[in-house]
Write a protein that holds these residues in place. Structure first.
Motif: not given
Length: 244
Positions: A192-221
């Motif tokens: 899922l690519v999404e701007q709505n973080l609040r709704m995303t957190m209700r659905l996803c198991d984990e989130v990868h944060f991207l900046r300038s084409g790179r994954i810069v961090g990861w967290r479990r929902a």
């Protein structure tokens, strides 16, 4: 959880020098939902299109244990990887039903009709408009049609690009409710690519944060349930000025 999709060192270039994603690696477990979060231009859509086979990329993409990076997009769809693009891209002058038929073009007739019935049952908002032109649907209904068209192919992995884009909050909630139902009833894996973080957190198991084409961090929902935890992650990975 068994890994359904494995992406390793994925890089995407547009032209000779413009790099949209650089050495991106992540996994998607069977039946799990993984979100890619970042500002516009962070490379999220490019990663999705590369996994779907719609843009050239380097690196390794493995689906259900088999390498797929050399397969064309059509064969990836047949393998079970389906991309629902940003902006929906439905065919407005075709009926709702005809749009669904397009989504299941490679599915035998009997199975295709059964899937149409399944999709219309899942999205009753468009069921009573099935024989009318798709352009008459509201934005939320068009998004439901786009997701339903993707489901017509019988995916095992659904790549959803900004499903809430341009929708009113009530419709966003409704679309995400249906996605949660789909996940629960079909064990479908979703990126899922999404701007709505609040709704995303209700659905996803984990989130990868991207900046300038790179994954810069990861967290479990589950670690981002609180507002303070979400803001801390945004500040750490996307910058304090990020608005999500």
């Amino acid at each position: 959880m068994t890994s359904l999709l494995t992406v390793r060192n994925l890089s995407v270039y547009y032209g000779a020098k413009a790099q949209a994603a650089e050495r991106v690696s992540f996994d998607v477990g069977t039946g799990s939902v993984v979100a890619l979060l970042g500002a516009n231009g962070a490379g999220k859509s490019s990663i999705m299109k590369a996994v779907a086979g719609l843009v050239p990329a380097t690196g390794e993409i493995t689906f259900d244990g088999e390498p797929v990076q050399s397969l064309p997009a059509r064969q990836r769809v047949q393998a079970g990887i389906v991309y629902v693009p940003e902006g929906r891209e439905i065919v407005g002058n075709l009926t709702v039903r005809e749009n669904l038929v397009l989504g299941g073009y490679h599915v035998p007739g009997v199975a295709r009709r059964a899937r149409i019935d399944m999709v219309l049952d899942m999205f009753p908002e468009i069921a009573n408009k099935a024989d009318g032109p798709a352009w008459r649907l509201s934005g939320g209904e068009q998004q439901m049609l786009a997701i339903g068209r993707g489901l017509m192919a019988g995916p095992r992995l659904l790549l959803l690009d900004e499903p809430s884009l341009g929708l009113a909050p009530l419709l966003v909630h409704r679309v995400f409710e249906r996605l949660a139902t789909i996940r629960r009833e079909t064990h479908l894996a979703i990126v899922l690519v999404e701007q709505n973080l609040r709704m995303t957190m209700r659905l996803c198991d984990e989130v990868h944060f991207l900046r300038s084409g790179r994954i810069v961090g990861w967290r479990r929902a589950q670690d981002l349930k609180g507002e303070a935890a979400r803001q801390e992650a945004i500040d750490a990975y996307l910058g304090a000025t990020a608005s999500h």
